[in-house]
Design a protein around this motif. Structure first.
Motif, PDB file in Angstrom:
ATOM      1  N   ALA A 275      12.975  15.299 -14.753  1.00 52.23           N
ATOM      2  CA  ALA A 275      11.859  15.186 -13.595  1.00 52.23           C
ATOM      3  C   ALA A 275      11.876  13.764 -13.112  1.00 52.23           C
ATOM      4  CB  ALA A 275      10.802  15.812 -14.246  1.00 52.23           C
ATOM      5  N   PHE A 276      12.272  13.724 -11.928  1.00 57.30           N
ATOM      6  CA  PHE A 276      12.178  12.411 -11.004  1.00 57.30           C
ATOM      7  C   PHE A 276      10.925  12.319 -10.106  1.00 57.30           C
ATOM      8  CE2 PHE A 276      16.115  12.589 -12.851  1.00 57.30           C
ATOM      9  CZ  PHE A 276      16.278  11.338 -13.599  1.00 57.30           C
ATOM     10  N   HIS A 277      10.100  11.448  -9.915  1.00 58.15           N
ATOM     11  CA  HIS A 277       9.253  11.154  -8.832  1.00 58.15           C
ATOM     12  C   HIS A 277       9.383   9.877  -8.298  1.00 58.15           C
ATOM     13  CE1 HIS A 277       5.331  11.657  -6.857  1.00 58.15           C
ATOM     14  NE2 HIS A 277       4.881  10.711  -7.419  1.00 58.15           N
ATOM     15  N   ASP A 278       9.589   9.766  -6.933  1.00 57.70           N
ATOM     16  CA  ASP A 278      10.074   8.735  -5.892  1.00 57.70           C
ATOM     17  C   ASP A 278       8.721   8.335  -5.298  1.00 57.70           C
ATOM     18  OD1 ASP A 278      11.604   7.298  -3.952  1.00 57.70           O
ATOM     19  OD2 ASP A 278      12.950   7.455  -5.439  1.00 57.70           O
ATOM     20  N   VAL A 279       8.311   7.277  -5.181  1.00 51.61           N
ATOM     21  CA  VAL A 279       7.344   6.912  -4.077  1.00 51.61           C
ATOM     22  C   VAL A 279       7.429   5.660  -3.304  1.00 51.61           C
ATOM     23  CG1 VAL A 279       4.757   7.107  -4.066  1.00 51.61           C
ATOM     24  CG2 VAL A 279       5.724   8.057  -5.969  1.00 51.61           C
ATOM     25  N   THR A 280       7.115   5.748  -2.183  1.00 54.67           N
ATOM     26  CA  THR A 280       7.044   4.350  -1.381  1.00 54.67           C
ATOM     27  C   THR A 280       5.859   4.467  -0.319  1.00 54.67           C
ATOM     28  OG1 THR A 280       9.333   4.413  -1.147  1.00 54.67           O
ATOM     29  CG2 THR A 280       8.396   3.344   0.650  1.00 54.67           C
ATOM     30  N   ILE A 281       5.044   3.452  -0.379  1.00 58.09           N
ATOM     31  CA  ILE A 281       4.012   3.165   0.187  1.00 58.09           C
ATOM     32  C   ILE A 281       4.211   1.495   1.138  1.00 58.09           C
ATOM     33  CG2 ILE A 281       2.580   2.114  -1.491  1.00 58.09           C
ATOM     34  CD1 ILE A 281       0.153   3.456  -0.014  1.00 58.09           C
ATOM     35  N   GLU A 282       3.711   1.294   2.248  1.00 60.31           N
ATOM     36  CA  GLU A 282       3.712   0.066   2.917  1.00 60.31           C
ATOM     37  C   GLU A 282       2.513   0.037   3.535  1.00 60.31           C
ATOM     38  OE1 GLU A 282       6.714  -2.594   5.504  1.00 60.31           O
ATOM     39  OE2 GLU A 282       7.180  -0.410   5.265  1.00 60.31           O
ATOM     40  N   VAL A 283       1.734  -1.219   3.463  1.00 58.51           N
ATOM     41  CA  VAL A 283       0.634  -1.436   3.972  1.00 58.51           C
ATOM     42  C   VAL A 283       0.758  -2.762   4.906  1.00 58.51           C
ATOM     43  CG1 VAL A 283      -1.929  -2.013   4.084  1.00 58.51           C
ATOM     44  CG2 VAL A 283      -1.063  -0.345   2.601  1.00 58.51           C
ATOM     45  N   THR A 284       0.625  -2.599   6.180  1.00 54.89           N
ATOM     46  CA  THR A 284       0.864  -3.789   6.996  1.00 54.89           C
ATOM     47  C   THR A 284       0.005  -3.708   8.357  1.00 54.89           C
ATOM     48  OG1 THR A 284       2.554  -2.374   8.500  1.00 54.89           O
ATOM     49  CG2 THR A 284       3.204  -3.329   6.905  1.00 54.89           C
ATOM     50  N   GLU A 285      -0.038  -4.767   9.094  1.00 57.10           N
ATOM     51  CA  GLU A 285      -0.755  -4.781  10.456  1.00 57.10           C
ATOM     52  C   GLU A 285      -0.531  -3.511  11.326  1.00 57.10           C
ATOM     53  OE1 GLU A 285       0.282  -8.990   8.988  1.00 57.10           O
ATOM     54  OE2 GLU A 285       1.300  -7.124   9.529  1.00 57.10           O
ATOM     55  N   GLU A 286       0.303  -2.832  10.993  1.00 58.31           N
ATOM     56  CA  GLU A 286       0.831  -1.586  11.606  1.00 58.31           C
ATOM     57  C   GLU A 286       2.273  -1.962  12.403  1.00 58.31           C
ATOM     58  OE1 GLU A 286       2.303   1.352  12.618  1.00 58.31           O
ATOM     59  OE2 GLU A 286       2.440   0.437  14.466  1.00 58.31           O
TER      60      GLU A 286
END
Length: 430
Positions: free
Chosen positions: A366-377
């Motif tokens: 069971a694998f969970h892959d997460v990506t998040i990016e916070v920028t000025e847009e």
């Protein structure tokens, strides 16, 4: 006076349909989802001391909900206790699907170019397994999931990541979720980066399943930060040293509140809305610079999170928030047993007879892959390299220049799409 016998009274009571208050069901489900988010975050944080971390509670919950549809006995009881609710309850399932539709509508490329959320859950099963028709029917309505067959054994000359094909239910072809090509492409991407693909040219002995989930988000702020206001400023690490990181800045009106834990530990919460006002990022920062984030993490519960909404007030502030990007790959096989969900991974104890009555199935991976990016847009401009002195402002300041928690949530439903912490914004990928 005529008295009914007890047996007659019981019979009459059984004829009365159960009363489900929509309001109480929604409140109860929000509480349980929030508690699950906290439990998942804490379980994932074990063994990851002082490192950046991000998980998607909604993504993992969707995957576990899919398993719960086919689990029986103690395996089902563990999944229900871990999630906090039973997706086999028609009222619960209907509300979950309604909430999922609202989240997808508020963040799909078709609905808005300003917010994009991709959430995929794929259950991989051997081609030889005979699936229960009742399970197949339930999966048809489950949001953003797909069941795929392993055709590797039939075509050994094909590439491994192309061997997984959409489920064929009975004599009909096509995947059950109705998103065939997209789901297959997503499954191939997950497989190519997982240990399942790297370590297995075919299924080992025994009947098995693999569960893969992935969630990716990118959104535009309601009021964007501007690259010209991003400067390299100091960020305090847990060991007392500092690093320079691109720190975004803007003076704007936000929702802000100050709270304290049961041990009188003070902390601040900043709520930054995304364009469209359906999603927001909440940043949680200890008020005392000497207070380690781990101390606050240990005390926070969903009860605290639920109190934030009433305690936030609109305030004009100078906001400093570091740019950050994270990509975590979690093996849920080691995370979920810490939450009491262990039988699903045990060949001897797992009971998924609701998926297949003829095969002894268990979850092998069971694998969970997460990506998040916070920028000025979306800006690609590099931050200034020199220290810039900022004019003093009379507005209060929220400066995330030390480790903080963050929650990305859907405002109307309360669903926590992402939850994590930033210990060092300079560590871009984990």
């Amino acid at each position: 006076m005529y008295w009914l016998p007890a047996s007659a009274i019981l019979a009459l009571l059984c004829l009365v349909p159960p009363v489900h208050s929509t309001g109480s069901l929604q409140a109860g489900l929000r509480h349980r989802q929030g508690s699950f988010a906290m439990a998942l975050y804490r379980a994932a944080a074990q063994g990851r001391v002082d490192t950046n971390l991000v998980v998607s509670p909604s993504g993992v919950a969707a995957a576990l909900g899919l398993l719960q549809l086919g689990a029986r006995g103690n395996t089902r009881a563990q999944l229900e206790a871990g999630l906090g609710y039973d997706v086999n309850d028609g009222h619960v399932r209907e509300l979950l699907l309604q909430w999922q539709a609202e989240v997808n509508n508020s963040s799909s490329p078709m609905a808005s170019k300003e917010a994009w959320l991709q959430q995929t859950c794929v259950l991989l099963v051997q081609n030889s397994i005979k699936l229960d028709t009742g399970f197949a029917h339930k999966v048809e309505t489950w949001a953003d999931v797909s069941v795929m067959r392993d055709h590797q054994q039939q075509n050994n000359n094909s590439r491994k990541d192309e061997a997984w094909l959409p489920l064929q239910a009975g004599s009909s072809s096509g995947d059950l979720s109705g998103s065939g090509e997209a789901q297959q492409a997503e499954a191939s991407t997950l497989l190519s980066s997982s240990s399942l693909s790297a370590s297995q040219s075919s299924w080992p002995s025994g009947q098995q399943m693999a569960l893969l989930s992935t969630v990716t988000f990118r959104g535009m702020w309601q009021k964007q930060f501007h690259a010209v206001n991003t400067h390299n400023l100091h960020f305090l690490l847990v060991d007392g040293t500092t690093v320079k990181v691109p720190m975004m800045h803007q003076a704007t009106e936000v929702r802000f509140g100050q709270f304290q834990t049961s041990s009188n530990q003070r902390y601040a919460v900043l709520d930054l809305p995304y364009s469209g006002l359906s999603l927001s990022l909440q940043v949680v920062l200890p008020s005392d610079r000497k207070t380690p984030l781990s101390s606050l993490e240990a005390q926070l519960s969903f009860r605290h999170m639920a109190s934030w909404e009433a305690g936030l007030r609109r305030t004009r502030m100078d906001v400093f928030l570091p740019r950050f990007k994270m990509h975590n790959k979690l093996n849920l096989r080691s995370t979920l047993p810490a939450m009491g969900i262990g039988d699903a991974f045990n060949p001897s104890d797992a009971d998924f007879s609701g998926i297949s009555a003829e095969d002894s199935l268990y979850v092998s991976d069971a694998f969970h892959d997460v990506t998040i990016e916070v920028t000025e847009e979306g800006t690609k401009a590099a931050a200034a390299t020199a220290m810039v002195l900022l004019k003093r402002s009379r507005s209060p300041v929220f400066k995330a220049d030390r480790p903080f928690l963050f929650l990305l949530r859907h405002i109307k439903t309360g669903s926590i799409l992402f939850m994590g912490r930033v210990m060092n914004p300079a560590d871009q990928l984990l």
